[in-house]
Design a protein around this motif. Structure first.
Motif, short mmCIF file in Angstrom:
data_model
loop_
_atom_site.label_atom_id
_atom_site.label_comp_id
_atom_site.label_asym_id
_atom_site.label_seq_id
_atom_site.Cartn_x
_atom_site.Cartn_y
_atom_site.Cartn_z
N ARG A 137 0.68 -1.33 -0.21
CA ARG A 137 0.10 0.04 0.11
C ARG A 137 0.79 1.28 -0.01
NH1 ARG A 137 -4.82 1.04 4.58
NH2 ARG A 137 -5.18 3.13 3.87
N GLU A 138 0.50 2.32 -0.57
CA GLU A 138 1.27 3.16 -1.06
C GLU A 138 1.91 4.19 0.24
OE1 GLU A 138 0.31 6.90 -3.16
OE2 GLU A 138 -1.81 6.58 -3.06
N GLU A 139 0.96 4.33 1.18
CA GLU A 139 1.08 4.96 2.52
C GLU A 139 2.22 4.43 3.22
OE1 GLU A 139 -3.35 5.60 1.69
OE2 GLU A 139 -1.85 4.20 1.50
N PHE A 140 2.49 3.22 3.01
CA PHE A 140 3.51 2.42 3.72
C PHE A 140 5.03 2.30 2.94
CE2 PHE A 140 -0.27 2.00 5.87
CZ PHE A 140 0.05 1.85 7.31
N VAL A 141 4.93 2.91 1.68
CA VAL A 141 6.23 3.00 0.91
C VAL A 141 7.09 4.31 1.12
CG1 VAL A 141 7.17 2.95 -1.51
CG2 VAL A 141 4.85 1.63 -0.77
N LEU A 142 8.19 4.00 1.65
CA LEU A 142 9.12 5.41 1.83
C LEU A 142 9.85 5.72 0.66
CD1 LEU A 142 9.85 3.50 5.37
CD2 LEU A 142 9.02 6.04 5.23
N SER A 143 10.56 6.96 0.79
CA SER A 143 11.23 7.37 -0.38
C SER A 143 12.73 7.40 0.17
CB SER A 143 10.96 9.00 -0.90
OG SER A 143 9.53 8.86 -1.27
N VAL A 144 13.49 6.75 -0.55
CA VAL A 144 14.95 6.82 -0.26
C VAL A 144 15.82 8.00 -0.95
CG1 VAL A 144 17.18 5.48 -0.24
CG2 VAL A 144 15.00 4.41 0.03
N PRO A 145 16.03 8.95 -0.10
CA PRO A 145 16.91 9.83 -0.56
C PRO A 145 18.17 9.62 -1.49
CG PRO A 145 16.47 10.51 1.50
CD PRO A 145 16.06 9.13 1.26
N ASP A 146 18.37 10.37 -2.61
CA ASP A 146 19.42 10.18 -3.56
C ASP A 146 20.91 10.01 -2.83
OD1 ASP A 146 17.82 10.08 -5.60
OD2 ASP A 146 18.20 12.06 -6.18
#
Length: 350
Positions: A137-146
């Protein structure tokens, strides 16, 4: 989506290739190709049913990083090609007071764990990151900074957030006096994070064998817990102690180290601790607490902080075929400080 992972079929059998289906994308789902997955001590406990609630087949892994390969029709936060991460939970009710406060890990209606749990919609088992793909589910997907190296970032999703959350909860900052009991996967992240937050950090260990490592990681000192004179001299000298010991133990020797109104927080052991006296609690309003992982917003905050401060776990890369040797070494504390599986090693078929 057909995929392959490594699964335990029983508590006694080793992990082996396992073909299975990831669910079709719902409107709010993100499909991810897993590139790396950290190896957590809880993976070993769950695979062997040490805690008594494992269900099989069991695909471990909740320190996951990869790239988005597809999204559901309603997804707005992520797109194909994005660098993303998944931690210990993949869903919650999103309706209770704790979820509304950004504390999904404390969901009143119980979180859905990344593995060894059941999907909230279908009831199907959840399978973790020792696999090629995952759908979340998208709300539990985190972004990894470059700025973060994907090959080393995976342990931040458990070891990182498990130690970041109590540091934030108890307001650690410049001048805080933080003790860290144990210098393993969790402990080394607690040292790095607390140091970067401006705290004066002391590692508390049974002997001085890891003193050089502790100082290199950012600690100012190492306190030997077996040295009665040193422990007595350190009384009342900490505002917060993070206890990362992963097995049953006695907290009594550590409580007098806390100053008035200070806290020892357990993040390692899941289960009983030894009987302890209330005297140190009563004499200085000391507290014994516990802390799980953090919420999604707090986890993203931690990833962003690590990117700004150039903080990454100390990792040893392994192939999935080496997972049994890694488990055995982890039991002996023979890793500095976290294993990470390179998913390029995953076989094409079971």
């Amino acid at each position: 989506m057909q995929t392959i992972g490594y699964a335990a079929q029983t508590a006694e059998t080793p992990l082996a290739p396992f073909a299975f289906e990831r669910r079709d994308l719902r409107a709010n789902d993100v499909a991810i190709e897993i590139l790396y997955c950290g190896v957590c001590h809880s993976d070993l406990h769950q695979a062997r049913n040490d805690w008594g609630f494992s269900t099989y087949p069991l695909v471990p892994g909740h320190e996951i990083v990869g790239r988005v390969i597809d999204t559901g029709a309603g997804v707005t936060r992520h797109k194909a090609g994005d660098r993303v991460a998944i931690g210990c939970i993949v869903d919650s009710c999103m309706e209770c007071d704790q979820c509304h406060a950004g504390e999904e890990q404390l969901c009143r209606n119980v979180v859905t764990q990344t593995y060894n749990d059941h999907d909230r919609v279908t009831g199907d088992p959840t399978f973790g990151g020792y696999s090629r793909h995952i759908v979340v589910r998208e709300e539990f997907v985190l972004s990894v900074p470059d700025a973060l190296d994907l090959a080393k970032a995976a342990p931040l999703l458990c070891a990182g957030i498990t130690t970041w959350s109590p540091l934030r909860t108890w307001g650690v900052g410049p001048g805080s006096r933080v003790g860290v009991i144990g210098l393993g996967g969790l402990g080394h992240m607690a040292v790095k994070l607390a140091h970067a937050m401006g705290a004066h950090v002391t590692v508390i260990s049974r002997n001085d064998a890891k003193q050089a490592d502790a100082l290199a990681l950012g600690a100012e000192a190492l306190l030997v817990s077996a040295d009665a004179d040193a422990m007595a001299a350190a009384a009342n000298s900490f505002d917060l102690i993070i206890d990362t010991i992963p097995v049953r133990h006695d907290v009594s020797p550590y409580m007098p180290l806390l100053d008035v109104d200070s806290t020892l927080v357990i993040v390692g052991q899941l289960g009983p601790i030894d009987e302890t006296s209330t005297l140190p609690f009563l004499m200085a309003r000391r507290r014994l607490s516990g802390s799980p992982i953090g919420g999604i917003a707090e986890t993203q905050e931690m990833l962003d902080f690590c990117a700004r401060m150039n903080i990454l776990p100390e990792c040893e890369m392994i192939a999935i075929q080496d997972i049994h040797a890694a488990f055995e070494r982890m039991e002996r504390a023979d890793v500095r400080y976290r294993f990470v599986i390179d998913m390029a090693s995953m076989p094409e078929a079971a």
